[in-house]
Design an enzyme around this catalytic site. Structure first.
Site, PDB file in Angstrom:
ATOM      1  N   ASP A   1       2.645  -0.899  16.853  1.00 14.75           N
ATOM      2  CA  ASP A   1       2.260  -1.636  15.786  1.00 14.75           C
ATOM      3  C   ASP A   1       3.264  -2.890  16.013  1.00 14.75           C
ATOM      4  OD1 ASP A   1       0.717  -3.618  13.756  1.00 14.75           O
ATOM      5  OD2 ASP A   1       1.415  -2.273  12.564  1.00 14.75           O
TER       6      ASP A   1
ATOM      7  N   GLY B   1       0.497  -1.097  -0.030  1.00 12.95           N
ATOM      8  CA  GLY B   1       0.129   0.241  -0.133  1.00 12.95           C
ATOM      9  C   GLY B   1       0.738   0.788  -0.112  1.00 12.95           C
ATOM     10  N   GLN B   2       2.236   1.492   0.710  1.00 12.75           N
ATOM     11  CA  GLN B   2       2.990   2.138   0.550  1.00 12.75           C
ATOM     12  C   GLN B   2       3.399   2.484  -0.584  1.00 12.75           C
ATOM     13  OE1 GLN B   2       5.268   2.479   4.601  1.00 12.75           O
ATOM     14  NE2 GLN B   2       3.194   3.527   5.560  1.00 12.75           N
TER      15      GLN B   2
END
Length: 709
Positions: A510, A395-396
């Site tokens: 995270d 996604g990045q």
């Protein structure tokens, strides 16, 4: 035979509309409505208002409500659509049986001299007992078909008729049958015949009934049902109420002219499609055509199609919210303002904020720790970003493996910034990693800001993620207890440093096994600081939107939105449970009570059933007391109440103590058994896999995992 017309739709009471103005759907100077019914050209009310006789409409304004009639066939118009017209066609055939004769009734439909044809959304329906409905006609060729409506006796199906409701009309019913009508039918002949003598001496009921009607009006059997005993009395079916309830309208397709598009265009004086339109052939077998406004235009294609201003309405604006929408004839353009790049389209790339200036501001004061790489150097390092160098995509952005001019192997991430949230995470990671120097935290070597999108350069970590090491069956390295214990100690040491030993306290937010990288010697590198937070020394918690990964998320944080250092401790406890059990944090294939590893681990510990969930690889190894000690530590980390969990510094100290004890035991064993001093000790952690890089799905990390990139 009797013909019956009836009404299915009630209009609001409106008088004949006044003559149309510019841009109307009707021909200039002509009414565009009859009551509430729009009358678009080529249809028209009055002399000279329709394209030709077939489209002439009579409007009776004296009725309540006003009634529009298609003049050429004398049928009331219910609705006019771009390709068809819905009418109350005179389509009823009623038979009353005489004891001494067999009645054969016929209805003839002839549209051959009009611009209309029956749509294939119609079918022929026959109701009655012991009757055959036969249909013949012509579309592109002659056709014939039919069906038989049959009843076993007077009380068949409880004395209530039912019709087939499948899409093509072929199906079983009681006292009712249906057969389809082909598209393009211009001539239709319907025969209704009594056939009771084929299977019984006397006819069950005296009346039968047939009609052509639209399919979709009748959506289920209950909307078209009647008592079989009604067939004994013909007057019931002649009732306006019964007919209005049960007989649907007819759908007629309409077309322009008697030639297809290519032929019609040759005669501009009769060609009906005006400017900015497209011509569409009516049918490959039935000649004629229709007109549509071209893309980017709207209006009546038989009068005038005008440009659509796509930019005027914010709800339908096709451009990204950050883009500039410019209307042009028949289309539009989306452009990105200064400081943004992309195609500007709402559903595609959109307008992405250029991160260069923002990152440059962030890097002021951190440049002594963050190197700025020239774009040319990174292009050369990756062989012009050759696809064979891709380590992972997510996604990045995309991560490439590269080699710098000094021979150093690096991981180069080309970012794909699509929103402010991703930009914030990028800046966050640059700020935090530029201030951290710890052997167990992945190093950010520098950035490149001389390109349209920024690039980040990290140290290359060759052995992938801890998640892959634990759970990937293709990983060919056995995970011994010594390795697990050393990995756990490395992670705890890194987190303890972040929480209490770095210049500013940092909550990772995270922690999970897929964010724990391993180098060629299986030394831990904690990664992914996109959602991490710097906190004040005296700050006890952060109140934020809940972010994290399901299975690792602190339940107390999930309920309160308050993230504390003990929330990282809980996530680390889940990683410890993974190391001990070899199980995934969430296993959807398991029963509901066993899907969540943290819950299963706590239940097993409380019941003294650790052995039931312990990884099978550990059962054959020594050090059972050490395993139990680590399991008890994991249990404390997973306490539902944050205050009852240890700090990461306490966790790190306890694991270090266990490691020291293990080391001492190894030394004693070495003395007793006189192990060859050339052997490589696990505790020294200098073993290798026999090759510089592990070939597995995880050797592309630090950024192969979609959750990381």
């Amino acid at each position: 035979m009797m013909l019956l017309q009836f009404s299915l739709l009630h209009f609001t009471i409106l008088l004949l509309a006044p003559p149309s103005s510019s841009g109307s759907i009707a021909k200039p100077g002509c009414p565009d409505r009859c009551g509430s019914l729009p009358i678009p050209y080529p249809f028209g009310v009055g002399s000279g208002c329709s394209m030709e006789q077939s489209f002439g409409v009579t409007c009776n304004a004296s009725t309540d409500p006003p009634k529009a009639t298609l003049s050429i066939i004398g049928s009331e118009i219910i609705e006019i659509n771009p390709t068809n017209i819905r009418v109350k066609y005179p389509n009823l055939a009623l038979s009353n049986y005489s004891r001494n004769s067999v009645r054969v009734l016929s209805v003839v439909y002839d549209l051959s001299r009009t611009q209309y044809a029956f749509s294939d959304d119609n079918w022929l329906t026959a109701i009655g007992c012991d009757d055959m409905a036969a249909v013949t006609g012509r579309a592109n060729r002659s056709f014939s078909g039919g069906c038989v409506s049959y009843c076993q006796d007077r009380n068949d199906s409880g004395g209530v008729a039912s019709c087939p409701d499948n899409s093509n009309g072929y199906g079983l019913g009681t006292g009712c049958c249906r057969t389809p009508i082909p598209k393009g039918t211009t001539n239709l002949y319907v025969n209704l015949t009594d056939v009771h003598k084929n299977w019984r001496e006397s006819k069950l009921f005296s009346t039968s009934y047939a009609f052509v009607g639209e399919k979709k009006v009748i959506t289920n059997q209950s909307e078209f049902s009647y008592r079989l005993n009604d067939l004994a009395n013909a007057t019931i079916f002649l009732s306006d109420n019964w007919a209005a309830k049960n007989t649907p309208p007819v759908l007629l397709d309409w077309r322009i002219g008697a030639e297809n598009c290519n032929e019609s265009r040759r005669n501009p004086t009769t060609y009906a499609c005006r400017g900015n339109t497209d011509c569409v052939d009516f049918n490959t077998n039935v000649r004629g055509y229709l007109c549509n406004c071209s893309k980017g235009y709207e209006g009546n294609p038989y009068l005038d199609c005008q440009d659509v201003d796509e930019c005027v309405d914010s709800t339908t604006n096709p451009c990204d919210s950050n883009a500039i929408c410019t209307n042009i004839l028949g289309s539009f353009t989306c452009s990105c303002p200064k400081g943004y790049y992309g195609d500007g389209m709402k559903d595609e790339k959109g307008c992405i904020r250029r991160a260069t200036s923002t990152l440059s501001n962030v890097l002021i004061g951190t440049l002594e720790r963050t190197k700025l790489f020239p774009a040319k150097e990174l292009e050369k390092a990756t062989d012009n970003f050759n696809t064979s160098r891709i380590l992972g995509q997510g996604g990045q952005g995309t991560v490439y493996k590269g080699m710098l001019s000094d021979g150093q192997i690096v991981a180069i991430k080309i970012l794909k910034l699509v929103d402010d949230d991703q930009l914030e995470q990028l800046i966050n990671e640059v700020v935090i990693l530029s201030q951290i120097n710890h052997r167990n935290v992945v190093r950010l070597l520098g950035c490149c800001l001389a390109t349209e999108v920024p690039m980040l350069v990290y140290e290359f970590v060759s052995n992938g993620t801890l998640f892959s090491l634990i759970h990937d069956t293709n990983f060919d390295i056995p995970l011994s207890w010594n390795m697990r214990l050393k990995i756990a100690g490395d992670i705890a040491g890194a987190l303890a440093y972040l929480h209490s030993a770095s210049s500013i306290p940092i909550y990772h937010r995270d922690i999970k096994s897929s964010n724990i990288l391993l180098d060629e010697k299986f030394v831990v590198k904690v990664s992914d600081f996109g959602t991490s937070k710097i906190v004040a020394v005296d700050q006890t918690h952060l109140t934020t939107l809940v972010k994290g990964t399901f299975g690792y998320l602190d339940p107390e944080y999930f309920q309160s939105s308050q993230f504390t250092e003990k929330s990282d401790v809980y996530s680390f406890g889940v990683v410890l449970a993974e190391l001990l059990t070899g199980q995934r944090p969430i296993s959807l294939e398991k029963t509901e009570g066993e899907r969540n590893l943290a819950s299963l681990f706590l239940v097993s510990m409380q019941a003294s059933h650790l052995n039931t969930i312990l990884d099978a690889q550990l059962s054959d190894e020594d050090g059972k007391e050490e395993v139990i000690a680590v399991a008890r530590l994991a249990e404390r980390c997973l306490n539902p109440k944050g205050k009852m969990r240890p700090t990461m510094k306490e966790v790190a100290i306890e694991l270090e103590s266990i490691l020291i004890t293990q080391t001492q035991d190894k030394v004693e064993q070495t003395r007793v058994y006189e192990i060859n001093p050339m052997m490589i000790s696990d505790i020294e952690y200098t073993w290798t896999s026999g090759k510089s890089e592990i070939s597995s799905s995880s050797d592309t990390h630090p950024f192969i995992n979609p959750e990381i990139v």
